[in-house]
Write a protein that holds these residues in place. Sequence first.
Motif, PDB file in Angstrom:
ATOM      1  N   SER A 150       0.845  -1.188   0.000  1.00 33.31           N
ATOM      2  CA  SER A 150       0.000   0.000   0.000  1.00 33.31           C
ATOM      3  C   SER A 150       0.881   1.238   0.000  1.00 33.31           C
ATOM      4  N   VAL A 151       0.367   2.309  -0.566  1.00 35.66           N
ATOM      5  CA  VAL A 151       1.163   3.532  -0.648  1.00 35.66           C
ATOM      6  C   VAL A 151       0.241   4.744  -0.511  1.00 35.66           C
ATOM      7  N   THR A 152       0.729   5.756   0.231  1.00 39.52           N
ATOM      8  CA  THR A 152       0.012   7.028   0.311  1.00 39.52           C
ATOM      9  C   THR A 152       0.528   7.937  -0.792  1.00 39.52           C
ATOM     10  N   LEU A 153      -0.404   8.460  -1.586  1.00 37.10           N
ATOM     11  CA  LEU A 153      -0.035   9.313  -2.712  1.00 37.10           C
ATOM     12  C   LEU A 153      -0.669  10.691  -2.578  1.00 37.10           C
ATOM     13  N   GLY A 154       0.114  11.711  -2.926  1.00 39.21           N
ATOM     14  CA  GLY A 154      -0.367  13.087  -2.959  1.00 39.21           C
ATOM     15  C   GLY A 154      -0.261  13.639  -4.369  1.00 39.21           C
ATOM     16  N   PRO A 155      -0.372  14.957  -4.517  1.00 39.95           N
ATOM     17  CA  PRO A 155      -0.387  15.589  -5.830  1.00 39.95           C
ATOM     18  C   PRO A 155       0.797  15.161  -6.700  1.00 39.95           C
ATOM     19  N   GLY A 156       0.519  14.779  -7.932  1.00 36.88           N
ATOM     20  CA  GLY A 156       1.563  14.342  -8.857  1.00 36.88           C
ATOM     21  C   GLY A 156       1.830  12.849  -8.811  1.00 36.88           C
ATOM     22  N   GLY A 157       1.345  12.171  -7.763  1.00 36.71           N
ATOM     23  CA  GLY A 157       1.548  10.723  -7.645  1.00 36.71           C
ATOM     24  C   GLY A 157       0.679   9.956  -8.627  1.00 36.71           C
ATOM     25  N   THR A 158       1.168   8.771  -9.033  1.00 46.27           N
ATOM     26  CA  THR A 158       0.389   7.924  -9.936  1.00 46.27           C
ATOM     27  C   THR A 158       0.353   6.506  -9.393  1.00 46.27           C
ATOM     28  N   ARG A 159      -0.692   5.760  -9.771  1.00 45.59           N
ATOM     29  CA  ARG A 159      -0.858   4.375  -9.325  1.00 45.59           C
ATOM     30  C   ARG A 159      -1.530   3.579 -10.442  1.00 45.59           C
ATOM     31  N   PHE A 160      -0.879   2.495 -10.843  1.00 46.83           N
ATOM     32  CA  PHE A 160      -1.371   1.652 -11.935  1.00 46.83           C
ATOM     33  C   PHE A 160      -2.134   0.445 -11.379  1.00 46.83           C
ATOM     34  N   HIS A 161      -3.261   0.134 -11.999  1.00 51.13           N
ATOM     35  CA  HIS A 161      -4.018  -1.077 -11.658  1.00 51.13           C
ATOM     36  C   HIS A 161      -4.186  -1.931 -12.902  1.00 51.13           C
ATOM     37  N   LYS A 162      -3.812  -3.216 -12.768  1.00 50.67           N
ATOM     38  CA  LYS A 162      -3.937  -4.150 -13.888  1.00 50.67           C
ATOM     39  C   LYS A 162      -5.401  -4.495 -14.163  1.00 50.67           C
ATOM     40  N   SER A 163      -5.634  -5.152 -15.296  1.00 48.96           N
ATOM     41  CA  SER A 163      -6.982  -5.602 -15.634  1.00 48.96           C
ATOM     42  C   SER A 163      -7.496  -6.540 -14.554  1.00 48.96           C
ATOM     43  N   ASN A 164      -8.642  -6.182 -13.977  1.00 44.41           N
ATOM     44  CA  ASN A 164      -9.320  -6.981 -12.956  1.00 44.41           C
ATOM     45  C   ASN A 164      -8.509  -7.199 -11.680  1.00 44.41           C
ATOM     46  N   GLN A 165      -7.476  -6.398 -11.454  1.00 40.33           N
ATOM     47  CA  GLN A 165      -6.758  -6.433 -10.167  1.00 40.33           C
ATOM     48  C   GLN A 165      -7.622  -5.734  -9.121  1.00 40.33           C
ATOM     49  N   ARG A 166      -7.871  -6.411  -8.010  1.00 40.04           N
ATOM     50  CA  ARG A 166      -8.705  -5.802  -6.962  1.00 40.04           C
ATOM     51  C   ARG A 166      -7.924  -4.661  -6.307  1.00 40.04           C
ATOM     52  N   HIS A 167      -8.616  -3.536  -6.073  1.00 40.09           N
ATOM     53  CA  HIS A 167      -7.956  -2.407  -5.435  1.00 40.09           C
ATOM     54  C   HIS A 167      -8.956  -1.639  -4.581  1.00 40.09           C
ATOM     55  N   ALA A 168      -8.421  -0.812  -3.696  1.00 42.38           N
ATOM     56  CA  ALA A 168      -9.239  -0.041  -2.760  1.00 42.38           C
ATOM     57  C   ALA A 168      -8.502   1.256  -2.450  1.00 42.38           C
ATOM     58  N   MET A 169      -9.189   2.189  -1.814  1.00 42.38           N
ATOM     59  CA  MET A 169      -8.568   3.474  -1.491  1.00 42.38           C
ATOM     60  C   MET A 169      -9.194   4.017  -0.209  1.00 42.38           C
TER      61      MET A 169
END
Length: 195
Positions: A150-169
């Motif tokens: 898990s990672v905390t992201l602020g302005p300018g940050g990016t996060r990639f999610h694969k096809s059908n990869q489960r994710h939450a925020m």
Amino acid sequence: MTQALFDNALAAARAMHADTPAIRDFVPWPDDLRFAGRDARVLPSVSHVRSAPGAPSAQTRPLHDALIAVAPHAEWRHTYTEAEVGADFLARFGWFELAGPAGHFRSRQTRITVGYWGPGLHYDWHEHPPEELYSVVSGSALFLAEGEASVTLGPGGTRFHKSNQRHAMITDQSPILTLVYWRGDALDHDPRMSR
Ligand code: ZN
């Protein structure tokens, strides 16, 4: 007048796309965009976006300001039901499609959505066939994805999610305003909560 606000938002998004290698590498800027003139749909979250947006960085401020200016004119959506996510979540969450198959700018090449979550919200595990790249415009959140730290992201940050990869925020003290780029098949399919 209204189209000028959308043109400004699109230009600011394009500038950030050009400035951010992770976004450029994920998807080229579409060359088939045309303004679609969609009607506004204002949800309760729009007042939160305007009164309590998260803090931008110097790089993201132009896009942040352009999105807040266009917010009252956008066709906001929820997708999820109160049974799935609860009334408080729906009151302080919303998204709209800046560009895409059903966007304010029509494109068949990609989908670019704008999402806002207020402070203290738990966006539960969900998935979707297209790959996506979150690009944080302002505020911050903890990003969770199956099989990754898990990672905390602020302005300018990016996060990639694969096809059908489960994710939450999860948002904490701050809200978060994001631009989300999509690629792959079924761009017009909305995310669904994991079962
Ligand atoms: Zn997603």
